[in-house]
Design a protein around this motif. Structure first.
Motif, PDB file in Angstrom:
ATOM      1  N   ALA A 146     -13.102  49.654  -4.905  1.00  0.00           N
ATOM      2  CA  ALA A 146     -11.847  50.248  -4.931  1.00  0.00           C
ATOM      3  C   ALA A 146     -12.020  51.330  -6.001  1.00  0.00           C
ATOM      4  CB  ALA A 146     -10.638  49.136  -5.356  1.00  0.00           C
ATOM      5  N   MET A 147     -12.023  51.215  -7.869  1.00  0.00           N
ATOM      6  CA  MET A 147     -12.161  52.091  -8.351  1.00  0.00           C
ATOM      7  C   MET A 147     -12.631  53.535  -8.097  1.00  0.00           C
ATOM      8  SD  MET A 147     -13.798  52.051 -12.690  1.00  0.00           S
ATOM      9  CE  MET A 147     -15.209  51.581 -11.846  1.00  0.00           C
ATOM     10  N   HIS A 148     -14.074  53.357  -7.544  1.00  0.00           N
ATOM     11  CA  HIS A 148     -14.702  54.470  -6.631  1.00  0.00           C
ATOM     12  C   HIS A 148     -14.194  54.852  -6.332  1.00  0.00           C
ATOM     13  CE1 HIS A 148     -17.473  53.705 -10.228  1.00  0.00           C
ATOM     14  NE2 HIS A 148     -18.095  52.891 -10.087  1.00  0.00           N
ATOM     15  N   ALA A 149     -13.440  53.691  -4.794  1.00  0.00           N
ATOM     16  CA  ALA A 149     -13.021  55.026  -4.255  1.00  0.00           C
ATOM     17  C   ALA A 149     -11.664  55.864  -4.402  1.00  0.00           C
ATOM     18  CB  ALA A 149     -12.652  54.320  -2.734  1.00  0.00           C
ATOM     19  N   LEU A 150     -10.748  54.948  -4.658  1.00  0.00           N
ATOM     20  CA  LEU A 150      -9.975  55.787  -5.615  1.00  0.00           C
ATOM     21  C   LEU A 150     -10.125  57.234  -6.477  1.00  0.00           C
ATOM     22  CD1 LEU A 150      -7.536  52.503  -6.390  1.00  0.00           C
ATOM     23  CD2 LEU A 150      -7.327  54.328  -5.081  1.00  0.00           C
ATOM     24  N   PHE A 151     -11.386  56.721  -6.794  1.00  0.00           N
ATOM     25  CA  PHE A 151     -11.228  57.889  -8.176  1.00  0.00           C
ATOM     26  C   PHE A 151     -12.048  59.462  -7.164  1.00  0.00           C
ATOM     27  CE2 PHE A 151     -14.992  60.679 -10.070  1.00  0.00           C
ATOM     28  CZ  PHE A 151     -14.758  60.945 -11.059  1.00  0.00           C
ATOM     29  N   TYR A 152     -12.908  58.755  -6.127  1.00  0.00           N
ATOM     30  CA  TYR A 152     -13.185  60.623  -5.755  1.00  0.00           C
ATOM     31  C   TYR A 152     -12.815  60.406  -4.661  1.00  0.00           C
ATOM     32  CZ  TYR A 152     -18.247  59.621  -7.310  1.00  0.00           C
ATOM     33  OH  TYR A 152     -19.274  59.585  -7.850  1.00  0.00           O
TER      34      TYR A 152
ATOM     35  N   LEU B 120      -6.791  52.041  -2.453  1.00  0.00           N
ATOM     36  CA  LEU B 120      -5.437  50.800  -1.654  1.00  0.00           C
ATOM     37  C   LEU B 120      -5.837  49.925  -0.773  1.00  0.00           C
ATOM     38  CD1 LEU B 120      -3.197  54.153  -1.424  1.00  0.00           C
ATOM     39  CD2 LEU B 120      -3.842  52.798  -3.342  1.00  0.00           C
ATOM     40  N   LEU B 121      -6.638  50.101   0.141  1.00  0.00           N
ATOM     41  CA  LEU B 121      -6.028  48.455   0.984  1.00  0.00           C
ATOM     42  C   LEU B 121      -6.960  47.475   0.204  1.00  0.00           C
ATOM     43  CD1 LEU B 121      -7.802  49.899   4.206  1.00  0.00           C
ATOM     44  CD2 LEU B 121      -5.235  48.809   3.739  1.00  0.00           C
ATOM     45  N   LEU B 122      -8.163  48.205  -0.377  1.00  0.00           N
ATOM     46  CA  LEU B 122      -9.181  47.247  -1.425  1.00  0.00           C
ATOM     47  C   LEU B 122      -8.628  46.537  -2.673  1.00  0.00           C
ATOM     48  CD1 LEU B 122     -12.526  48.465  -1.656  1.00  0.00           C
ATOM     49  CD2 LEU B 122     -11.912  46.385   0.231  1.00  0.00           C
ATOM     50  N   LEU B 123      -7.146  46.686  -3.166  1.00  0.00           N
ATOM     51  CA  LEU B 123      -6.674  45.933  -3.906  1.00  0.00           C
ATOM     52  C   LEU B 123      -5.353  44.963  -3.691  1.00  0.00           C
ATOM     53  CD1 LEU B 123      -4.805  49.111  -5.621  1.00  0.00           C
ATOM     54  CD2 LEU B 123      -6.797  48.321  -6.138  1.00  0.00           C
ATOM     55  N   TYR B 124      -4.797  44.653  -2.590  1.00  0.00           N
ATOM     56  CA  TYR B 124      -4.615  43.610  -1.732  1.00  0.00           C
ATOM     57  C   TYR B 124      -5.814  42.412  -0.998  1.00  0.00           C
ATOM     58  CZ  TYR B 124      -0.688  46.636  -4.411  1.00  0.00           C
ATOM     59  OH  TYR B 124      -0.699  47.443  -4.500  1.00  0.00           O
ATOM     60  N   ARG B 125      -5.540  40.822  -1.585  1.00  0.00           N
ATOM     61  CA  ARG B 125      -6.569  40.682  -0.829  1.00  0.00           C
ATOM     62  C   ARG B 125      -5.744  40.909   0.931  1.00  0.00           C
ATOM     63  NH1 ARG B 125      -6.071  34.637  -2.375  1.00  0.00           N
ATOM     64  NH2 ARG B 125      -4.007  34.764  -2.932  1.00  0.00           N
ATOM     65  N   ARG B 126      -4.804  40.425   0.919  1.00  0.00           N
ATOM     66  CA  ARG B 126      -4.251  40.356   2.746  1.00  0.00           C
ATOM     67  C   ARG B 126      -4.953  41.626   3.342  1.00  0.00           C
ATOM     68  NH1 ARG B 126      -0.370  37.076   3.860  1.00  0.00           N
ATOM     69  NH2 ARG B 126       1.297  36.015   2.658  1.00  0.00           N
ATOM     70  N   THR B 127      -4.943  42.731   2.867  1.00  0.00           N
ATOM     71  CA  THR B 127      -5.901  44.007   3.669  1.00  0.00           C
ATOM     72  C   THR B 127      -7.039  44.593   2.810  1.00  0.00           C
ATOM     73  OG1 THR B 127      -4.843  45.557   1.410  1.00  0.00           O
ATOM     74  CG2 THR B 127      -3.129  45.372   4.015  1.00  0.00           C
TER      75      THR B 127
END
Length: 390
Positions: free
Chosen positions: A94-100, A154-161
């Motif tokens: 998630a960290m790298h997906a958000l950064f890029y 964003l989706l990776l930050l929450y278990r449901r998504t």
């Protein structure tokens, strides 16, 4: 561990970790692996000889550690350890997906081809630069690709998504990986890792995904492991808030401020200038054929002179100029504190420039005349109806 530099108080820990890890990798390579006699340290490329020695070192260490742990530990399952492993990997991806995603949203990863690139023959470009300008040419396409990466993060930050996020991330990083492999972009190892980690997140849901997408079977909701105490749940929420602040809100704010204040530095002029005359004792290969001043305080010269940054048969430079003294200082990089050389300039009008000064103790006079060059690529053409191939 350099990403820890974004976390207050952890930057120093990450620095010490990197020093220790580099020492271990070099020692292992010298006495055990012996893969590369000389290792190029990490730089702009992510695929240096050091990175390959580092990868082999980690694989051997992980294999030995797994064997020792398997023999010494007799537990029947590792559900809790597996849960936390998924959490760490999920937030790492998630960290790298958000950064890029964020840097693409603001058009900061790939740039529109500058004048120097437009004036360079297509056949002189390396595959990576060609792919970079291909993406940078279209702002909407770069924004779209960044938006998809941002959504995956964003989706990776929450278990449901998280399953949907991992699915989107795997699709994105498959494309990135193939671009890097097929266009020889030197971030191959990193993109392969992100693709594999995204798929690892999907392994726990593999059967459910197969039932839904392939076998047309009913899918039961997954049983999530919950934290046993209220204090642990509060700690989890607090850590998530910190992560979102450091790797989502903070980068978005910084890029928004930089984008809003992104006034270009002072420049002498912009355009392509032919060299009317070059007076000096320089060899023919060092003489200037044309000079390009970009929209910022940089440019390039058609010359083989290695005094400049050589790329694609052009010498690239940055410059600063003094309007009172009428001098222009040529630098190799914008961050350089000292100039390669300084020349006096006279600019009687916007179409002519005269430069006079010393280059390698050789007195040089260069007169420049603006060229009226038009590049169709800069027209940003788009046609719903195209009567013929263009």
């Amino acid at each position: 561990m350099t990403w820890l530099g974004n976390v207050p108080l952890f930057g120093q820990i990450g620095e010490y970790y990197d020093i220790a890890e580099t020492w271990l990798v070099n020692m292992a390579n010298e006495y055990i692996l012996q893969i590369h006699s000389e290792r190029m340290p990490p730089n702009g490329s992510g695929d240096t000889s050091y990175h390959y020695a580092h990868l082999r070192f980690l694989l051997i260490t992980a294999t030995v550690g797994t064997l020792i742990w398997t023999i010494a530990d007799k537990r029947k399952n590792y559900n809790t350890a597996y849960y936390w492993l998924l959490v760490i990997i999920r937030y790492y991806v998630a960290m790298h997906a958000l950064f890029y995603g964020i840097i693409k949203l603001f058009g900061q990863q790939m740039i529109f081809p500058p004048l120097s690139a437009l004036a360079t023959p297509l056949g002189d470009f390396l595959p990576m630069r060609l792919s970079w300008y291909f993406i940078g040419y279209s702002g909407p396409y770069q924004f779209f690709s960044g938006a998809v990466e941002f959504i995956a993060g964003l989706l990776l930050l929450y278990r449901r998504t998280s399953t949907l996020g991992a699915f989107v991330a795997a699709s994105i990083f498959l494309n990135v990986m193939m671009l890097n492999l097929c266009y020889d972009i030197p971030v191959k190892l990193f993109s392969i890792h992100l693709f594999l980690l995204s798929n690892f997140l999907l392994l726990g849901d593999a059967q459910r995904l197969l039932n839904f997408f392939v076998f047309n079977k009913a899918v039961q909701p997954v049983q999530r492991i919950g934290l046993p105490t209220k204090q642990m749940r509060l700690a989890q929420i607090g850590l998530k808030i910190v992560f979102i602040g450091l790797f989502l809100i903070k980068p978005l704010y910084e890029f928004a401020i930089a984008f809003d204040q992104g006034a270009s530095p002072p420049k002498l002029t912009t355009g392509i200038f032919s060299v009317d005359q070059f007076k000096g004792n320089a060899a023919d290969s060092l003489r200037w054929k044309d000079v390009i001043f970009e929209a910022n305080s940089s440019g390039s010269i058609q010359t083989a002179d290695t005094l400049f940054r050589q790329r694609y048969r052009r010498g690239y430079f940055s410059y600063t100029f003094d309007t009172l003294k009428h001098t222009i200082a040529f630098k190799k990089f914008a961050s350089d504190t000292s100039a390669l050389f300084t020349m006096n300039y006279v600019m009687p009008d916007t179409n002519h420039i005269a430069l006079r000064g010393k280059i390698r103790d050789d007195s040089v006079l260069v007169t420049l005349k603006r060229q009226k060059r038009h590049f169709q690529l800069t027209e940003r053409q788009f046609h719903w109806v195209s009567e013929a191939n263009r």
